[in-house]
Write a protein that holds these residues in place. Structure first.
Motif, PDB file in Angstrom:
ATOM      1  N   UNK A 213       0.840  -1.207   0.000  1.00  0.00           N
ATOM      2  CA  UNK A 213       0.000   0.000   0.000  1.00  0.00           C
ATOM      3  C   UNK A 213       0.874   1.257   0.000  1.00  0.00           C
ATOM      4  N   UNK A 214       0.571   2.171  -0.896  1.00  0.00           N
ATOM      5  CA  UNK A 214       1.281   3.444  -0.952  1.00  0.00           C
ATOM      6  C   UNK A 214       2.631   3.376  -1.641  1.00  0.00           C
TER       7      UNK A 214
ATOM      8  N   UNK B  78      -3.883  -5.515  -8.798  1.00  0.00           N
ATOM      9  CA  UNK B  78      -3.119  -6.730  -8.452  1.00  0.00           C
ATOM     10  C   UNK B  78      -2.749  -7.559  -9.681  1.00  0.00           C
ATOM     11  N   UNK B  79      -3.687  -7.717 -10.624  1.00  0.00           N
ATOM     12  CA  UNK B  79      -3.375  -8.585 -11.777  1.00  0.00           C
ATOM     13  C   UNK B  79      -2.381  -7.912 -12.723  1.00  0.00           C
TER      14      UNK B  79
ATOM     15  N   UNK C 142     -19.129  -8.209  -0.654  1.00  0.00           N
ATOM     16  CA  UNK C 142     -18.562  -8.180  -2.009  1.00  0.00           C
ATOM     17  C   UNK C 142     -19.118  -6.991  -2.808  1.00  0.00           C
ATOM     18  N   UNK C 143     -18.239  -6.399  -3.625  1.00  0.00           N
ATOM     19  CA  UNK C 143     -18.679  -5.266  -4.432  1.00  0.00           C
ATOM     20  C   UNK C 143     -18.528  -3.931  -3.714  1.00  0.00           C
ATOM     21  N   UNK C 144     -17.941  -3.968  -2.518  1.00  0.00           N
ATOM     22  CA  UNK C 144     -17.693  -2.720  -1.771  1.00  0.00           C
ATOM     23  C   UNK C 144     -16.220  -2.635  -1.386  1.00  0.00           C
ATOM     24  N   UNK C 145     -15.725  -1.407  -1.322  1.00  0.00           N
ATOM     25  CA  UNK C 145     -14.363  -1.161  -0.855  1.00  0.00           C
ATOM     26  C   UNK C 145     -13.358  -1.196  -1.990  1.00  0.00           C
ATOM     27  N   UNK C 146     -12.292  -0.453  -1.794  1.00  0.00           N
ATOM     28  CA  UNK C 146     -11.234  -0.416  -2.804  1.00  0.00           C
ATOM     29  C   UNK C 146      -9.970   0.143  -2.174  1.00  0.00           C
ATOM     30  N   UNK C 147      -8.825  -0.374  -2.597  1.00  0.00           N
ATOM     31  CA  UNK C 147      -7.560   0.124  -2.053  1.00  0.00           C
ATOM     32  C   UNK C 147      -7.346   1.599  -2.416  1.00  0.00           C
TER      33      UNK C 147
END
Ligand code: CMC
Length: 381
Positions: free
Chosen positions: A15-16, A194-195, A260-265
């Motif tokens: 992260x970051x 990530x991918x 699922x379907x919520x949140x993001x880095x």
């Protein structure tokens, strides 16, 4: 020789950490904005085509008319799979997840590439061929597993329309084709996800583009990344009714299970792709008078906003995409392969760009094991 220690900082999940430079994609996570080479995603989804976006990602500029026509032609001419690949798909267990089939075939295609040339031009051509073939792999596997004959690529349909044609054996309506096209545009790239990072790690060893893309497919499959769209539909089926949303969310949050379907880095605001998908999902749900899933999602949004909005957890792209695909009649285990059909353009764009100033990815680990110690022979343990 004395080696100077740089001060190393532990960043879980990296992260970051800024891992590379790019001209392809920019995300403003606080404002909830996404741009491909400077163009807002909203403009591209509304006015562009997936073919045009591929050109944009690979060249960081929009194509002229003749350039777009040329790319569309190359895509059309290279959609077919080698006969041996189709034979392999026939033999593969039809119970396999389509992402496993896609990952395996992307890898297998390298065996048919007899060109030893490793120039940027040759690799761009491989990127175009891979992108052209992904829809055919997914549609062929899907039809074979249903004991249906594969449908050969259409000689004149555009990228998105041809995918639906190969999947269902009939030409989609202009509206269905437009929705699929927009879905591919929305998924085509997303900076250092990530991918993409997985594919760059493989590419940074100067391995080949097939290996790098296969790494990307493997990383995309997980439910924290691309696999979330399939997981969302499963969740909606489990919730079954808007009246059950509150208790479902409460139980999940108590057990520390992610919704699922919520949140993001990166997004700490509404994912702009989710906004566009939501509108498509709304229109399709009204049209088919099948809006139960849409209503559950709206309730989920309301409940999650109250409970998690202050923590920056908002809907992401996967919340509404599954409803859209479901309305198009696409089975849930093809949702993530569709993500891959789009994202291969982004993976390859980043691989080609990274190779221009390649450096091996090799981070450090923070060692927390025992201090150095003497080996203990078997009889002494
Ligand atoms: N539901 C409930 N709590 C959540 C969620 C969620 N969807 N997302 C994050 N949190 C909480 C998490 O429990 C943690 O809380 P605490 O600090 O109290 O332990 C905090 O927020 C930070 O979570 P994290 O998992 O460390 O954060 P991250 O930056 O690694 O998370 C994420 C990003 C996408 C992995 C995560 O939000 C998640 O698992 N979401 C659900 C899966 C999903 O929808 N993935 C698709 C992502 S968008 C498509 C793509 O590009 O791949």
């Amino acid at each position: 020789m004395e080696i100077k220690e740089k001060s190393l900082e532990y960043a879980p999940g990296l992260e970051g950490v800024v891992a590379c430079r790019t001209r392809i994609c920019q995300i403003d996570g606080q404002a909830g904005k996404l741009y491909y080479a400077g163009y807002p995603i909203e403009d591209l989804a509304q006015n562009s085509t997936f073919e045009e976006v591929c050109f944009l990602l690979w060249n960081q500029r929009l194509p002229r008319h003749d350039e777009l026509e040329n790319l569309e032609k190359i895509f059309r001419e290279n959609r077919s799979l080698p006969q041996e690949v189709i034979a392999f798909l026939e033999l593969a267990p039809h119970t396999a997840h389509p992402m496993d089939a896609l990952r395996t075939i992307a890898s297998l295609l390298s065996c048919f590439d007899i060109n030893l040339e490793k120039s940027p031009e040759a690799n761009l051509q491989r990127a175009i061929f891979l992108t052209a073939r992904f829809p055919t792999i997914v549609a062929t596997f899907h039809r074979l597993r249903q004991n249906q004959k594969p449908v050969l690529p259409h000689p004149s349909l555009g990228f998105a329309a041809n995918f639906l044609y190969m999947l269902f054996g009939k030409e989609p309506t202009p509206n269905q084709a437009k929705v699929m096209d927009a879905a591919l545009i929305l998924h085509a790239d997303h900076e250092m996800n990530a991918s993409t990072f997985a594919s760059l790690v493989t590419a940074s060893t100067l391995s080949d583009i097939y290996s790098a893309v296969a790494s990307g497919i493997g990383a995309l499959k997980g439910p924290l990344h691309g696999g979330a769209n399939e997981a969302v539909l499963k969740m909606l089926m489990e919730i079954a009714d808007p009246a059950n949303v509150e208790s479902y969310v409460d139980q999940a949050l108590t057990k520390k299970v992610k919704i699922m379907g919520f949140g993001h880095r990166i997004y700490k605001n509404y994912d702009p792709r989710a906004r566009i998908f939501k509108e498509y999902a709304r229109r399709l749900s009204e049209r088919t008078k099948f809006s139960r899933f849409f209503k559950i999602n709206e309730k989920l949004e309301e409940v999650m906003q109250a409970k998690k909005g202050q923590h920056g957890i908002f809907p992401n792209v996967d919340l509404y995409s599954g409803i859209v695909y479901h309305q198009l009649g696409i089975p849930a285990d093809l949702f993530t392969p569709i993500f891959a059909i789009a994202r291969v353009s982004g993976w390859t764009a980043h691989i080609l760009e990274y190779w221009q100033e390649n450096r091996l990815f090799r981070p450090n680990a923070l060692y927390e094991g025992p201090a150095p110690r003497a080996y203990v022979s078997m009889g002494q343990r």
